[in-house]
Write an enzyme that holds these catalytic residues in place. Structure first.
Site, PDB file in Angstrom:
ATOM      1  CG  ASN A   7      -1.870   1.101   1.300  1.00 51.90           C
ATOM      2  OD1 ASN A   7      -1.786   2.037   0.501  1.00 51.90           O
ATOM      3  ND2 ASN A   7      -2.795   1.039   2.237  1.00 51.90           N
ATOM      4  NE  ARG A  88      -6.107   1.668  -0.407  1.00 46.26           N
ATOM      5  CZ  ARG A  88      -6.197   2.771   0.311  1.00 46.26           C
ATOM      6  NH1 ARG A  88      -5.161   3.245   0.939  1.00 46.26           N
ATOM      7  NH2 ARG A  88      -7.354   3.404   0.383  1.00 46.26           N
ATOM      8  CG  HIS A 177     -13.449   3.215   2.940  1.00 42.76           C
ATOM      9  ND1 HIS A 177     -14.255   4.147   3.551  1.00 42.76           N
ATOM     10  CD2 HIS A 177     -12.187   3.521   3.289  1.00 42.76           C
ATOM     11  CE1 HIS A 177     -13.497   4.983   4.245  1.00 42.76           C
ATOM     12  NE2 HIS A 177     -12.239   4.632   4.095  1.00 42.76           N
TER      13      HIS A 177
END
Ligand code: ADP
Length: 368
Positions: A7, A88, A177
């Site tokens: 990430n 991500r 999200h």
């Protein structure tokens, strides 16, 4: 099978190494404050926590440092020990409805989506490019925050603006999200002993950023974040929903610039704007008038979204609380559910794990 999850943010890299399909975490590395003299790398494995105080000039240094620390502690030899690296990526636009193997075309599209996520996609892309350079023979996979919401019906994702704003400029609700909402959906299915595809849920990811999601038969049919993560719930420092005309007023009558308003709404509003604090723990403890007001406002907004999503869904099997606040704060959960308006609906508190969800996505792509 070993899968690494990266990430990559503007000044940090979060790295986790998983043993799959068990989902066991072999190591976690956090590189912080990239580009600053106080940059540091924190490696955790088993009971160990090791802090490396090398200066990390850029993401390339960061990843290099991660590998050398993992080597030094005999966690792995090098990237060739990996089966895949999952990245991500915040914005997948309309192009990516699923996680995908990264190739030239995928990189180009993530690049083209930068105007939609100017703060996030460049940093995510940087992580991908550095990882490809370091591990050219390892499969690289992109997992998008927006993908879970990409099946919303048009009436949910369109704003009532001139249609060409959508057609020409791609202005629409994307939602964010997604990995968290998807993760808790699957966990809820296990707890409720139902198939994902037959579950109707309202999931509430309440962290520093917060969003609600209406899930019908396992598919996100509406969510509170929109074109950007600014819309919807009242967050740590973001306003969430406001009358858009306030922005014109601030510019015309108060003389604020576009950037000043942008920064106010994203960084100085929400809980922080009302009571000068954004950590819910502290706000609950302090218990003064403004703190109470900030919490009441946040709770009221959450209630309004639950009510709206109950109306959209008709049948709701469960409401799921997750994220730092949703998982830990019984004060907020109780306040949201107070007055029994969700009577008869199961209430679940599920710890989210976005990294594990990314590793799971990689695993299922590798299996294909
Ligand atoms: P992020 O969106 O940055 O990932 P998190 O999901 O970690 O954020 O959530 C951060 C929020 O969780 C903070 O506002 C913090 O106050 C809140 N939080 C964490 N633990 C508790 C707790 N025990 N009680 C209330 N709030 C908590």
């Amino acid at each position: 099978m070993k899968i690494a999850v990266i990430n990559s943010g503007s000044s940090s890299i979060k790295f986790q190494l998983f043993h799959m399909p068990q989902g066991e975490v072999l190591a976690q590395v956090l590189v912080e404050k990239i580009g600053e003299s106080s940059s540091q790398t924190i490696l955790k494995f088993g009971e160990h926590k090791i802090i490396g105080n090398y200066v990390i000039k850029n993401h390339h240094d960061g990843l290099e440092n991660i590998i050398s620390m993992l080597k030094e502690h005999q966690i792995f030899e090098d990237f060739t020990a990996l089966d895949a690296i999952g990245h991500r990526v915040v914005h997948g636009g309309e192009e990516f409805k699923n996680s995908t193997l990264i190739d030239e075309r995928v990189i180009k599209t993530i690049q083209e989506l930068i105007p939609l996520a100017p703060l996030h996609n460049p940093a995510n892309l940087e992580g991908i490019l550095v990882a490809i350079k370091k591990a050219p023979f390892v499969k690289q996979i992109a997992i998008f925050d927006t993908a879970f919401h990409s099946h919303m019906p048009q009436e949910a994702y369109l704003y009532a603006l001139p249609y060409e704003m959508y057609e020409k400029h791609k202005i629409r609700r994307y939602g964010f999200h997604g990995t968290s909402h998807a993760f808790v959906l699957k966990e809820a299915a296990i707890i409720l002993q139902k198939n994902v595809g037959e579950l109707n849920l309202i999931t509430l990811h309440l962290g520093n950023g917060a969003s609600a999601c209406a899930i019908e038969n396992g598919i996100s049919i509406d969510t509170s974040m929109g074109f950007t993560p600014l819309e919807g719930l009242i967050m740590g420092s973001r306003s969430g929903d406001i009358d858009p005309a306030i922005i014109f007023y601030m510019q015309r009558a108060l003389g604020l610039s576009v950037d000043e308003v942008d920064s106010m709404l994203n960084k100085k509003s929400g809980l922080l704007g009302i009571c000068a604090k954004n950590d819910v723990r502290t706000i609950i403890e302090v218990d003064d008038e403004k703190s109470k007001l900030a919490l009441d406002m946040m709770v009221r907004r959450i209630k309004k979204y639950i009510g709206a999503y109950m109306a959209l869904l008709g049948r709701v099997d469960a409401i799921v609380f997750t994220g730092g606040i949703g998982e830990n704060s019984s004060y907020i959960r109780d306040a949201v559910l107070e007055n029994g308006f969700t009577h008869g609906i199961k209430i679940l508190v599920i710890k989210t794990n976005e990294e594990l969800e990314i590793a799971n996505e990689c695993f299922s792509i590798l299996k294909k």
